[in-house]
Design a protein around this motif. Structure first.
Motif, short mmCIF file in Angstrom:
data_model
loop_
_atom_site.label_atom_id
_atom_site.label_comp_id
_atom_site.label_asym_id
_atom_site.label_seq_id
_atom_site.Cartn_x
_atom_site.Cartn_y
_atom_site.Cartn_z
N ALA A 188 0.84 -1.21 0.00
CA ALA A 188 0.00 0.00 0.00
C ALA A 188 0.87 1.26 0.00
O ALA A 188 0.53 2.26 -0.63
CB ALA A 188 -0.93 0.00 1.21
N GLY A 189 2.01 1.20 0.68
CA GLY A 189 2.93 2.34 0.73
C GLY A 189 3.51 2.64 -0.65
O GLY A 189 3.60 3.80 -1.07
N LYS A 195 0.95 6.92 -6.61
CA LYS A 195 -0.19 7.83 -6.83
C LYS A 195 0.24 9.28 -6.61
O LYS A 195 -0.14 10.18 -7.37
CB LYS A 195 -1.35 7.48 -5.89
CG LYS A 195 -2.58 8.32 -6.11
CD LYS A 195 -3.80 7.71 -5.45
CE LYS A 195 -5.08 8.44 -5.82
NZ LYS A 195 -5.17 9.78 -5.27
N ALA A 196 1.07 9.51 -5.57
CA ALA A 196 1.53 10.88 -5.30
C ALA A 196 2.32 11.42 -6.50
O ALA A 196 2.30 12.60 -6.81
CB ALA A 196 2.40 10.89 -4.05
N ARG A 197 3.01 10.53 -7.19
CA ARG A 197 3.86 10.94 -8.31
C ARG A 197 3.06 11.09 -9.61
O ARG A 197 3.34 11.97 -10.42
CB ARG A 197 4.94 9.87 -8.50
CG ARG A 197 6.11 10.24 -9.35
CD ARG A 197 7.12 9.11 -9.35
NE ARG A 197 7.92 9.08 -8.13
CZ ARG A 197 9.05 9.77 -7.95
NH1 ARG A 197 9.52 10.53 -8.92
NH2 ARG A 197 9.71 9.70 -6.83
N THR A 198 2.07 10.19 -9.81
CA THR A 198 1.40 10.13 -11.12
C THR A 198 -0.09 10.46 -11.08
O THR A 198 -0.69 10.70 -12.12
CB THR A 198 1.50 8.70 -11.70
OG1 THR A 198 0.75 7.82 -10.83
CG2 THR A 198 2.94 8.22 -11.79
N VAL A 202 -2.57 2.22 -8.87
CA VAL A 202 -2.50 0.91 -9.53
C VAL A 202 -1.85 -0.09 -8.56
O VAL A 202 -1.29 0.31 -7.53
CB VAL A 202 -1.69 0.97 -10.85
CG1 VAL A 202 -2.32 1.94 -11.83
CG2 VAL A 202 -0.24 1.36 -10.59
N SER A 203 -1.92 -1.38 -8.90
CA SER A 203 -1.39 -2.40 -7.99
C SER A 203 0.15 -2.34 -7.95
O SER A 203 0.80 -1.83 -8.87
CB SER A 203 -1.84 -3.79 -8.44
OG SER A 203 -1.13 -4.15 -9.61
N ALA A 204 0.70 -2.90 -6.88
CA ALA A 204 2.16 -2.95 -6.74
C ALA A 204 2.77 -3.75 -7.90
O ALA A 204 3.84 -3.39 -8.41
CB ALA A 204 2.54 -3.56 -5.40
N ASP A 205 2.08 -4.81 -8.32
CA ASP A 205 2.57 -5.61 -9.45
C ASP A 205 2.67 -4.77 -10.73
O ASP A 205 3.62 -4.89 -11.50
CB ASP A 205 1.65 -6.81 -9.72
CG ASP A 205 1.94 -7.94 -8.75
OD1 ASP A 205 2.98 -7.87 -8.06
OD2 ASP A 205 1.12 -8.87 -8.68
N GLU A 206 1.64 -3.94 -10.94
CA GLU A 206 1.67 -3.09 -12.14
C GLU A 206 2.83 -2.10 -12.09
O GLU A 206 3.44 -1.81 -13.12
CB GLU A 206 0.33 -2.34 -12.28
CG GLU A 206 -0.78 -3.22 -12.84
CD GLU A 206 -2.13 -2.52 -12.79
OE1 GLU A 206 -2.48 -1.85 -13.76
OE2 GLU A 206 -2.81 -2.64 -11.75
N ILE A 207 3.13 -1.61 -10.90
CA ILE A 207 4.24 -0.66 -10.77
C ILE A 207 5.57 -1.36 -11.09
O ILE A 207 6.40 -0.82 -11.84
CB ILE A 207 4.27 -0.05 -9.35
CG1 ILE A 207 2.97 0.72 -9.07
CG2 ILE A 207 5.48 0.88 -9.19
CD1 ILE A 207 2.76 1.11 -7.62
N ALA A 216 9.24 5.72 -16.76
CA ALA A 216 10.07 6.59 -15.93
C ALA A 216 9.51 6.80 -14.52
O ALA A 216 10.24 6.74 -13.53
CB ALA A 216 10.27 7.93 -16.63
N ASP A 217 8.18 7.05 -14.43
CA ASP A 217 7.59 7.30 -13.11
C ASP A 217 7.70 6.07 -12.22
O ASP A 217 7.99 6.17 -11.02
CB ASP A 217 6.12 7.72 -13.25
CG ASP A 217 6.00 9.16 -13.71
OD1 ASP A 217 6.89 9.95 -13.38
OD2 ASP A 217 5.01 9.47 -14.41
N ALA A 218 7.43 4.90 -12.80
CA ALA A 218 7.49 3.67 -12.02
C ALA A 218 8.92 3.41 -11.56
O ALA A 218 9.16 3.01 -10.41
CB ALA A 218 6.96 2.50 -12.85
N SER A 219 9.88 3.64 -12.44
CA SER A 219 11.29 3.41 -12.07
C SER A 219 11.72 4.37 -10.96
O SER A 219 12.41 3.98 -10.01
CB SER A 219 12.20 3.61 -13.28
OG SER A 219 11.88 2.67 -14.26
N ALA A 220 11.28 5.63 -11.06
CA ALA A 220 11.63 6.62 -10.03
C ALA A 220 11.01 6.22 -8.70
O ALA A 220 11.61 6.37 -7.63
CB ALA A 220 11.15 8.00 -10.46
#
Ligand SMILES: [Zn+2]
Length: 302
Positions: A188-189, A195-198, A202-207, A216-220
């Protein structure tokens, strides 16, 4: 034969170990977050199914998301509200007609990994679970340290080390404090940080999948996650300096690059070189049930 029950998983998982540590049989049942009486019935019938199939009785150990209060003997600190305050040990002893040993889930995970898993060569071992919650266990020479309050290793509810103002003010935890490690390093964290970034939830798996595809956002987001995890491990290293840290839970495989994590921990720990092994778990999801079985010695007599 030793039977281990995992109440922490999405569903109740039970396995039976032979004296040599090999798995004789596994059973799975309803989600552990069911009504308490129904959970007792499910555990009892899964243990019965294993014993019926194998034609022998076993000792039973239980991996609990939470701890048993030394004062009351009842469950405390559980994220499963149906278990809090329950007289779990006596209730299971009654339905299973034998003594039952109960261990904290992170402690059971650590016991299994330190006994014959990824930390089997370790002397001072920390097992860290990064999933729906954040828990840890400490084992020294394959013996789990429980602590006088039964909370040794509960670092998920320490505050995030070296946090900035934004991090320390950020999220209120169910334990009543703000800025707990669990609020940053649980699934959840991670989702909240993304979410704060984008702006999207979405689920942790999707990230982790998006990061693998060089989004780029997911990698950051995962780089930030790794830095926070490194601060936790650096702080832990300064405190008990384990030779092996073994990481399990749903985020252990895909959210972490163990090479870069290790370099980051070396930056935070107060040492000129870092000799700590930081490794993913060997037993995966089965670790907690396996460690629960190991709460009894091999070849115990019923
Ligand atoms: Zn907390």
């Amino acid at each position: 034969m030793r039977i281990g029950v995992d109440l922490a998983a999405g569903e109740i998982a039970v396995l039976a170990l032979a004296d040599d540590g090999s798995v004789l049989r596994r059973e799975r049942g309803l989600a552990a977050a069911i009504r308490y009486e129904e959970m007792l019935e499910t555990v009892t019938s899964l243990v019965g199914a294993i014993e019926g199939a194998l034609g022998t009785k076993g000792t039973v150990g239980v991996s609990l998301p939470g701890a048993i209060s030394a004062k009351t003997g009842r469950v405390k600190n559980s994220n499963n509200a149906n278990l809090i305050g329950a007289d779990l040990r006596n209730d299971l002893a009654r339905t299973l007609r034998r003594d039952v040993r109960i261990g904290n889930d992170a402690n059971c995970f650590t016991l299994a990994e330190a006994s014959d898993g990824a930390a089997a060569s370790g002397v001072v071992v920390v097992g860290l679970i990064l999933g729906g919650g954040v828990g840890a266990g400490i084992a020294i020479e394959r013996r789990v340290i429980e602590g006088v309050n039964a909370i040794a290793g509960e670092l998920g509810h320490n505050s995030l080390p070296w946090s900035n103002d934004e991090e320390s003010a950020r999220v209120r935890c169910y334990c009543g404090k703000t800025g707990c490690i669990e609020q940053f390093l649980s699934t959840a964290g991670l989702q909240r940080a993304y979410k704060a970034r984008t702006g999207s939830y979405v689920s942790a798996d999707e990230i982790t999948r998006a990061s693998a595809a060089r989004h780029a956002d997911a990698s950051a987001c995962l780089a930030e996650y790794e830095d926070r995890l490194a601060r936790v491990l650096g702080s832990l290293t300064n405190l008990i300096d384990p030779d092996t840290v073994v990481i399990g839970g749903s985020l252990a495989r895909n959210a972490i690059d163990y090479g870069t994590l290790r370099s980051a921990v070396a930056r935070y720990a107060f040492t000129d070189r870092l000799d700590t092994k930081i490794v993913p778990s060997a037993h995966g999801d089965a670790g907690a049930a396996r460690g629960a079985a190991m709460l009894w010695p091999a070849a115990s007599n019923l």
